[in-house]
Motif scaffolding. Structure first.
Motif, short mmCIF file in Angstrom:
data_model
loop_
_atom_site.label_atom_id
_atom_site.label_comp_id
_atom_site.label_asym_id
_atom_site.label_seq_id
_atom_site.Cartn_x
_atom_site.Cartn_y
_atom_site.Cartn_z
N HIS A 405 0.86 -1.19 0.00
CA HIS A 405 0.00 0.00 0.00
C HIS A 405 0.90 1.24 0.00
CE1 HIS A 405 -3.29 2.78 1.31
NE2 HIS A 405 -2.27 3.39 1.87
N GLU A 406 1.90 1.25 0.85
CA GLU A 406 2.78 2.43 0.94
C GLU A 406 3.57 2.61 -0.35
OE1 GLU A 406 2.25 4.48 3.22
OE2 GLU A 406 1.01 3.14 4.41
N HIS A 409 1.74 4.32 -3.08
CA HIS A 409 1.75 5.79 -3.13
C HIS A 409 2.86 6.30 -4.04
CE1 HIS A 409 -1.43 6.81 -0.34
NE2 HIS A 409 -0.95 6.00 0.57
N GLU A 435 -5.61 7.08 -1.32
CA GLU A 435 -5.64 5.87 -0.50
C GLU A 435 -6.27 4.69 -1.25
OE1 GLU A 435 -3.89 5.72 2.02
OE2 GLU A 435 -3.51 7.87 2.13
N TYR A 483 -10.38 7.18 4.63
CA TYR A 483 -10.02 5.75 4.67
C TYR A 483 -11.27 4.88 4.70
CZ TYR A 483 -5.03 6.47 5.46
OH TYR A 483 -3.71 6.80 5.31
ZN LIG Z 1 -1.86 5.41 2.37
#
Ligand SMILES: [Zn+2]
Length: 578
Positions: A405-406, A409, A435, A483
């Motif tokens: 997920h990171e 980005h 996100e 989120y």
């Molecule tokens: Zn994130």
């Protein structure tokens, strides 16, 4: 003591000023505190050198003033309400715990409503980084006739003021010749504010707190200068950034530097708390110690990241750095916006900076693997999915899903095709889309990592189960919770496309074979909206998929809520003497 009593008196007056708003009694605080899990973090520091240990102490000390900035950003009466509460005799430990939990006087109650628990006004979308309670339309109307003020007013590190504030801000600036010299046009811009709205940099708005924090950063830098020059330079640069209101120097040395055992996230980055325009960043501070062994293992799995970028369903692709700065850390203490049980962060966010230097990824290991937190997830999972899926969840899955997920980005468009930052193009939808994209990239990348042999079958399944866990909501998200809303959007999309299906008992059956196709198709839609900077299309996607129904979502939510002993998590830190 006299001064304290006077402050307490002030708070009591505010009871009448805000009419119906009264302080919560023990009968109201008890149900919340009974539902609060206390997570205590106490990572080992024995392997640190004496200089590093001194630096940790100074970095922790910098947290107090930065914490005060965050609290006053959230609510204009946070600090006075807190001082009054602190001075009360007998001590109301319950209210102090609630204040600690929410970092201010506004609770999120068991029905997910936000209510003051101290005698202060209810919260407002503007928070305290715009004129308190100002309507978005008023600011927008002003900007249409004062185009030149737009960048300043929508800047991520300014506080927006109105005409009545001009004398106070001119006086504050007059008292700080150093800031006046660094911001040569500021005086004229404040004066021009008498025509409506204007903005002052955080450097001026929070000058006293930033000075105090900056002093500790310099002490920490001095303590490690001889053994960790990169870290010392970063800390000294960040202290200067606080004055210039421009984080480029600190961010560059943070991302590009190679530090020994310590790291720290210092400053304001995330815009989630700004419910008016979604552009103002809120103060955060994290003190971290590196897990050297896990960091090395992780970096090895990151080869081939360009091929994942190239496989994403959008054009044209970017050139991605192969050596992304990523580290596994244990949290010593968190402050402000960073406080809580967040498992990872990737920073900074400003496109002009990330284009030049990239971003640094901080995985927070002692939170990601905390057994009490995993037990909560497992209980909710078992209640929501069909019995044959009960054993699908693995602790590993969350670590890798979060890692990618990171990294997500890092991938995908960073500006729209007309060159605008996505924050400007998509406004209050920008965070939600960032996100959502990262969640989907993580699931999309899982296939590629499985093909390359980085994930075996079991890990792929763990990550996929983690992706479903992520979409489960115990409560209907509020508008303005990016989120939770984007997780709900994923669930509804997965249901529509047959990755998820409701069984006869109202629980979720997962068709793992549908995963690759469904994730790719949703990711394609999200990337297309970002690349086009298409705000109406972003709104439309949210409106179509943020549905919450009684028979499906509320029933699942109820089943999960029935398993929970805890709704809230309060993190305590050994480093703060807790
Ligand atoms: Zn994130």
């Amino acid at each position: 003591m006299l001064r304290r009593r006077m402050l307490a008196g002030l708070a009591l007056t505010s009871v009448t000023a805000f009419g119906a708003v009264r302080e919560w009694g023990p009968d109201q605080t008890r149900p919340i505190l009974e539902k609060t899990l206390v997570v205590r973090l106490a990572p080992g520091l024995d392997h640190l050198s004496p200089g590093e240990r001194k630096a940790v102490a100074e970095l922790v000390a910098a947290g107090a003033p930065l914490q005060r900035i965050y609290e006053q950003q959230l609510h204009r009466h946070a600090l006075t309400a807190y001082r009054a509460l602190e001075a009360r005799r007998p001590v109301r430990e319950d209210l102090l715990s609630l204040y600690r939990l929410w970092q201010g006087p506004i609770a999120t109650d068991l029905d997910n409503r936000r209510e003051p628990f101290l005698p202060v006004e209810p919260t407002v979308p503007s928070k305290n980084v715009y004129p308190w309670g100002v309507a978005k339309e008023r600011v927008e109307a002003f900007l249409t006739t004062h185009e030149a003020a737009r960048d300043d007013i929508l800047n991520g590190r300014t506080v927006v003021r109105e005409a009545a504030d001009v004398p106070r801000d001119l006086a504050a600036l007059a008292a700080r010749p150093d800031l006046a010299a660094l911001h040569p046009s500021l005086k004229a811009r404040i004066r021009a504010g008498s025509s409506g709205f204007y903005a002052i940099p955080y450097a001026l708005a929070y000058a006293a707190e930033l000075d105090e924090a900056g002093g500790h950063l310099l002490e920490a830098a001095r303590a490690v200068r001889s053994e960790d020059e990169d870290l010392a330079d970063y800390l000294a640069n960040r202290r200067r950034d606080f004055l210039t209101n421009d984080y480029e120097s600190g961010d560059a040395s943070w991302i590009m530097g190679s530090f020994r055992n310590l790291n720290a996230q210092i400053g304001s980055f995330e815009t989630y708390d700004d419910e008016l325009f979604g552009v103002k960043s809120f103060m955060s501070h994290s003190v971290l110690v590196r897990d050297a062994e896990r960091t090395r293992t992780l970096q090895a799995t990151l080869r081939g990241i360009q091929s994942i970028e190239d496989a994403l369903p959008y054009e044209p692709h970017r050139r991605v750095r192969e050596n992304i700065p990523v580290g596994v850390y244990n949290v010593v203490a968190d402050f402000g916006q960073a406080r809580g049980t967040n498992t990872a962060s990737i920073l900074p966010n400003e496109a002009r900076i990330t284009r030049r230097y990239g971003r640094t990824i901080l995985l927070r290991y002692n939170l990601m693997t905390h057994p009490d937190l995993f037990a909560i997830s497992q209980a909710a999972w078992t209640a929501a999915v069909a019995p044959e899926h009960a054993g699908d969840l693995g602790q590993e899955g969350s670590f890798y899903r979060t890692l990618w997920h990171e990294i997500g980005h890092y991938l995908g468009p960073d500006r729209d095709r007309s060159g605008r930052d996505l924050d400007q193009a998509l406004q209050e939808d920008a965070d939600l889309f960032a996100e959502l994209k990262s969640d989907l990239v993580s699931l999309f990348a899982a296939q590629a990592l499985h093909r390359s042999g980085d994930y075996d079958d079991a890990r792929l399944k763990d990550v996929y189960a983690g992706g479903i866990l992520r979409t489960l909501q115990k409560n209907q998200p509020r508008r303005g919770q990016p989120y939770q809303t984007m997780q709900l959007i994923q669930m509804n999309y997965f249901l529509e496309k047959g990755l998820l299906e409701l069984d006869g008992a109202g629980r979720l059956r997962i068709h793992y074979a549908r995963y690759p196709e469904v994730v790719a198709s949703m990711l394609e839609k999200v990337l297309a909206i970002q690349a086009a900077g298409d705000k109406p299309a972003a709104d439309a996607l949210i409106d179509r998929y943020d549905t919450w129904t009684e028979e499906l979502h509320e029933r699942l939510g109820q089943a999960m809520r029935a398993t929970e002993r805890y709704r809230y998590r309060l993190v305590r830190y050994q480093a703060l003497g807790e």
